[in-house]
Design an enzyme around this catalytic site. Structure first.
Site, PDB file in Angstrom:
ATOM      1  N   CYS A   2       0.874  -1.286   0.084  1.00 50.12           N
ATOM      2  CA  CYS A   2      -0.204   0.109  -0.119  1.00 50.12           C
ATOM      3  C   CYS A   2       0.705   1.232  -0.027  1.00 50.12           C
ATOM      4  CB  CYS A   2      -0.787  -0.006   1.335  1.00 50.12           C
ATOM      5  SG  CYS A   2      -2.081  -1.377   1.348  1.00 50.12           S
ATOM      6  N   ARG A  27       2.146   0.691  -5.740  1.00 48.57           N
ATOM      7  CA  ARG A  27       2.286  -0.146  -4.752  1.00 48.57           C
ATOM      8  C   ARG A  27       0.922  -0.701  -4.468  1.00 48.57           C
ATOM      9  NH1 ARG A  27       6.615   1.625  -1.491  1.00 48.57           N
ATOM     10  NH2 ARG A  27       5.956   0.497   0.161  1.00 48.57           N
ATOM     11  N   TRP A  74      -3.427  -2.182  -1.608  1.00 43.80           N
ATOM     12  CA  TRP A  74      -3.448  -3.241  -1.899  1.00 43.80           C
ATOM     13  C   TRP A  74      -4.002  -4.519  -0.846  1.00 43.80           C
ATOM     14  CZ3 TRP A  74      -1.038  -8.081  -0.903  1.00 43.80           C
ATOM     15  CH2 TRP A  74      -0.974  -9.112  -1.996  1.00 43.80           C
ATOM     16  N   ASN A  98       0.412   0.363   5.890  1.00 48.79           N
ATOM     17  CA  ASN A  98       0.839  -0.434   4.836  1.00 48.79           C
ATOM     18  C   ASN A  98       1.524  -1.619   5.592  1.00 48.79           C
ATOM     19  OD1 ASN A  98       2.455  -1.525   2.721  1.00 48.79           O
ATOM     20  ND2 ASN A  98       4.226  -0.159   3.162  1.00 48.79           N
ATOM     21  N   GLY A  99       1.166  -2.754   5.109  1.00 44.66           N
ATOM     22  CA  GLY A  99       1.717  -3.950   5.704  1.00 44.66           C
ATOM     23  C   GLY A  99       0.780  -4.824   6.387  1.00 44.66           C
ATOM     24  N   GLU A 480      10.651 -16.844 -16.941  1.00 44.65           N
ATOM     25  CA  GLU A 480      10.455 -15.105 -16.868  1.00 44.65           C
ATOM     26  C   GLU A 480       9.345 -14.721 -18.118  1.00 44.65           C
ATOM     27  OE1 GLU A 480      10.317 -12.585 -15.352  1.00 44.65           O
ATOM     28  OE2 GLU A 480      10.494 -10.998 -16.505  1.00 44.65           O
ATOM     29  N   LYS A 484       5.672 -12.989 -17.373  1.00 48.73           N
ATOM     30  CA  LYS A 484       5.439 -11.962 -17.940  1.00 48.73           C
ATOM     31  C   LYS A 484       3.841 -12.083 -18.557  1.00 48.73           C
ATOM     32  CE  LYS A 484       7.253  -9.533 -16.499  1.00 48.73           C
ATOM     33  NZ  LYS A 484       8.283  -9.641 -15.715  1.00 48.73           N
ATOM     34  N   GLU A 487       1.019 -12.623 -15.874  1.00 43.33           N
ATOM     35  CA  GLU A 487       0.665 -11.485 -14.976  1.00 43.33           C
ATOM     36  C   GLU A 487       0.010 -10.490 -15.718  1.00 43.33           C
ATOM     37  OE1 GLU A 487       3.755  -9.500 -12.535  1.00 43.33           O
ATOM     38  OE2 GLU A 487       5.208  -9.744 -14.297  1.00 43.33           O
ATOM     39  N   HIS A 503       9.126 -35.647 -20.186  1.00 42.58           N
ATOM     40  CA  HIS A 503       8.913 -36.073 -19.037  1.00 42.58           C
ATOM     41  C   HIS A 503       7.445 -35.660 -18.463  1.00 42.58           C
ATOM     42  CE1 HIS A 503      12.679 -37.836 -18.814  1.00 42.58           C
ATOM     43  NE2 HIS A 503      13.135 -36.578 -19.117  1.00 42.58           N
ATOM     44  N   LYS A 603       3.387  -3.608  -7.060  1.00 45.31           N
ATOM     45  CA  LYS A 603       4.763  -3.465  -7.253  1.00 45.31           C
ATOM     46  C   LYS A 603       5.664  -3.736  -6.329  1.00 45.31           C
ATOM     47  CE  LYS A 603       7.816  -2.290 -10.277  1.00 45.31           C
ATOM     48  NZ  LYS A 603       8.000  -3.231 -11.459  1.00 45.31           N
TER      49      LYS A 603
HETATM   50  O1  M6R Z   1      10.958  -5.685  -5.823  1.00 45.37           O
HETATM   51  P1  M6R Z   1      11.260  -7.108  -6.048  1.00 45.37           P
HETATM   52  O2  M6R Z   1      12.229  -7.015  -7.174  1.00 45.37           O
HETATM   53  O3  M6R Z   1      11.848  -7.806  -4.912  1.00 45.37           O
HETATM   54  O4  M6R Z   1       9.965  -8.027  -6.353  1.00 45.37           O
HETATM   55  C1  M6R Z   1      10.047  -9.068  -6.791  1.00 45.37           C
HETATM   56  C2  M6R Z   1       8.654  -9.659  -7.401  1.00 45.37           C
HETATM   57  O5  M6R Z   1       7.579  -9.413  -6.413  1.00 45.37           O
HETATM   58  C3  M6R Z   1       8.649  -8.926  -8.789  1.00 45.37           C
HETATM   59  O6  M6R Z   1       9.790  -9.236  -9.439  1.00 45.37           O
HETATM   60  C4  M6R Z   1       7.471  -9.504  -9.484  1.00 45.37           C
HETATM   61  O7  M6R Z   1       7.462 -10.809  -9.847  1.00 45.37           O
HETATM   62  C5  M6R Z   1       7.078  -8.833 -10.862  1.00 45.37           C
HETATM   63  N1  M6R Z   1       5.632  -8.354 -10.960  1.00 45.37           N
HETATM   64  C6  M6R Z   1       7.493  -9.618 -11.973  1.00 45.37           C
HETATM   65  O8  M6R Z   1       7.040  -8.971 -13.106  1.00 45.37           O
END
Ligand code: M6R
Length: 608
Positions: A2, A27, A74, A98-99, A480, A484, A487, A503, A603
């Protein structure tokens, strides 16, 4: 997670708070709210959904007042409804958070028994009631906050506004970041310097356990034991960064396109280009020669950067590398070797699991090096060595430029360690450095393939599932690529080591299954070609990302080929990441998805 902001202003603050929240929306963005003191009385406006809904609400029902707090959420506890939106309030105070308050259930029981009535499903509401209870018992705002903070467990940041107190804000930090900003007769508090950048570049970060009492002309810091302490002011660089999309439709597009520049900038920080060698911009508090092993821990995309780097540290520096996602590593009770190096990778530097992994490694006597983008972050402050990525602020939730900058830093570290350990000689170092120096140009070339990736969007948008395959360093890149796509488009996608296909996952292949194969021309290219034949034989639709010549020589029956520039294969993931990002981006845009703020994500993940 947040975003929090608070302003003790000299005029109406609602519009300024919204301005700051816009910079914090990365955030969390499922609801937002503001509380100010209008004629000395607490008044709130809150709205479900993105910040623009709050702006509409404020246009209909403006909010006056020269002191206020704001929040963009969030959701952790309770649905993202207006009722659960912050600030949470009583007749005495309003609070943004936040948290997570881990012991909120027991506190809630206690407060219910004392006659408090709860109206939300959030953990935050207990904080409002707890401090209110203390104030009803006769304590003033400062004393009440001081009495209540030790009762809260978890990782959190808080900002309080009090009814009738026109010259007071109180902030507290335990595990989640919080910064104070100094203005001209004004005072600010916020989750990060970025939020405060429009108002000031003079910042103090609270230390863990600190709480702070703000008036318009003072900031009094207290540590966890309630001692009054001094905390240094610093100049924030945040204002140097313009938070806009430039000519792009989305931050993600802008950030993908910035990669040649920011990777170049990052590499320049770590390389002596004229001498063709790695020149680390910091002293290492350990001998690379004496290292016994490396452990890498991170989350999400940063974890995949670590997985790719594992190949480099092993191949070049001949160092054994252990790697795990931080949410597992932190609880695994892994034995760690003497003279081991822990590398944590994080864009935000605030990811809760990564931070916990770092602390565990420190307790185990490891040297701790972090690769981070936010230099003022908790992870940066708690590490022995900070290896910065110079990506600039990354706003899109999907990590793109931070990833390729992380890879660039990790590649430099692997070469630097290799040279220090004598596992490569000066001429091999020069050869690898010249490969690194070529990367920005190759990435610019890769971006020119954007139209080819855009053409795939319609085809991929119809898929229910997509498989990504790769071998060697292309395997983590396949993971990765799949992350992408899922998400931001919400299409189910999986990454697999190409050799694992037979496998199990080969059972999924039919004519409806797109299979994206990442295959730079490297020593395992021929083996990947065999795996593609297996896919082709079962009707799978191959999208091949490969050097054009190799792709054609491989005689592959591909649905589409993204032809990449010729390059030495060692650092190919840094270039091949570009089409993987663009494929996900264009597919999601074609499907009308919100690529910068995909559903359910945030984020910065400062909770478990
Ligand atoms: O801020 P960070 O790099 O520690 O964040 C890690 C993950 O939360 C971040 O890479 C997340 O997987 C992204 N949404 C990927 O695009």
């Amino acid at each position: 997670m947040c975003g929090i902001v608070g302003i003790l202003g000299t005029g109406p603050v609602a519009a300024q708070i919204v301005e700051a929240l816009k910079r914090l929306e990365y955030r969390g963005y499922d609801s937002a709210g503001i509380a100010t003191l209008e004629a000395g009385r607490l008044t709130r406006r809150r709205a479900e959904g993105k910040l623009r809904n709050l702006e509409i609400r404020l246009a209909e029902q403006p909010l006056g007042g020269a002191v206020g707090i704001g929040h963009t959420r969030w959701a952790t506890h309770g649905k993202p409804t207006e009722n659960n939106a912050h600030p949470h309030a009583s007749d005495k105070l309003a609070v943004v958070h936040n948290g997570i308050i881990e012991n909120f259930r027991e506190l809630r029981e206690e407060l219910l028994a004392a006659g408090h009535q709860f109206v939300t499903q959030t953990d935050t509401e207990v904080v409002a009631h707890l401090v209110t209870h203390a104030m009803r018992g006769g304590l003033g705002p400062r004393e009440a906050v001081a009495a209540c903070l030790p009762r809260l467990r978890g990782a959190f940041a808080l900002a309080f506004l009090f009814d009738g107190e026109d010259n007071l804000l109180i902030g507290a930090r335990q595990g989640a970041p919080l910064a104070v900003g100094y203005g001209d007769g004004e005072m600010y508090i916020g989750s990060d310097a970025l939020a405060l950048a429009p108002f000031t570049d003079s910042i103090t970060y609270l230390e863990d356990g600190d709480w702070v009492v703000l008036t318009r002309d003072s900031a009094q810091f207290h540590d966890a034991a309630n001692n009054i302490v001094q905390r240094a002011r610093q100049r924030s660089q945040a204002s140097a960064f313009l938070i806009d999309k430039g000519n792009h439709r989305h931050f993600m597009a802008k950030e993908i396109h910035e990669q040649p520049e920011v990777v170049g900038r990052t590499l320049a920080h770590y390389l002596d280009m004229s001498q063709g060698r790695v020149a680390l911009p910091f002293a290492l508090p350990f001998e690379a020669r004496a290292l016994a092993s490396i452990t890498i821990s991170a989350c999400g995309t940063a974890y995949y950067a670590g997985l790719i780097a594992k190949y480099w540290f092993e191949r070049f520096a001949r160092l054994p590398v252990e790697i795990d996602v931080a949410s597992e590593f932190r609880y695994r009770e892994a034995p760690m070797r003497k003279d081991g190096l822990m590398i944590v990778v994080s864009q935000s530097g605030e990811t809760a699991d990564t931070l916990a992994g770092l602390r565990y490694a420190k307790d185990q006597g490891q040297h701790v090096l972090c690769v981070v983008n936010v230099l003022t972050s908790t992870i940066a402050r708690e590490s022995h060595v900070v290896a910065p990525t110079l990506a600039g602020p990354e706003i899109g939730v999907a990590s793109t430029k931070a990833f390729t900058c992380q890879l660039s830093v990790l590649a430099c570290l692997a070469i630097g360690f290799a040279r220090a350990r004598g596992t490569i000689d000066a001429s091999r170092e020069a050869e690898l450095v010249s490969q690194l120096m070529a990367l920005p140009g190759l990435m610019a070339e890769a971006i020119k393939r954007e139209p080819a990736t855009e053409q795939l969007a319609q085809f991929l948008s119809k898929a229910r599932d997509v498989l990504y395959l790769g071998r060697g360093t292309s395997f983590p890149l396949a993971l990765e690529g799949a992350l992408k796509l899922k998400e931001i488009s919400y299409i189910h996608a999986e990454g697999y080591a190409a050799g694992e296909l037979k496998h199990g996952p080969i059972a999924l292949i039919d004519e409806d299954m797109p299979v994206i194969v990442i295959a730079p021309f490297d020593p395992v290219f021929e083996k990947t070609v065999s795996n593609m034949q297996e896919v082709s034989a079962r009707g799978g639709k191959i999208i091949l990302i490969a050097n054009e010549k190799a792709a054609h020589e491989g005689a592959i029956d591909a649905h589409a080929i993204i032809a990449m520039p010729d390059m030495a294969p060692d650092f190919a993931p840094i270039v091949y990441a570009v089409p993987a990002q663009l494929i996900a981006y264009h597919t999601a845009v074609h499907m009308g998805k919100d690529v910068d703020q995909p559903r359910n994500l945030a984020k910065s993940v400062t909770v478990e």
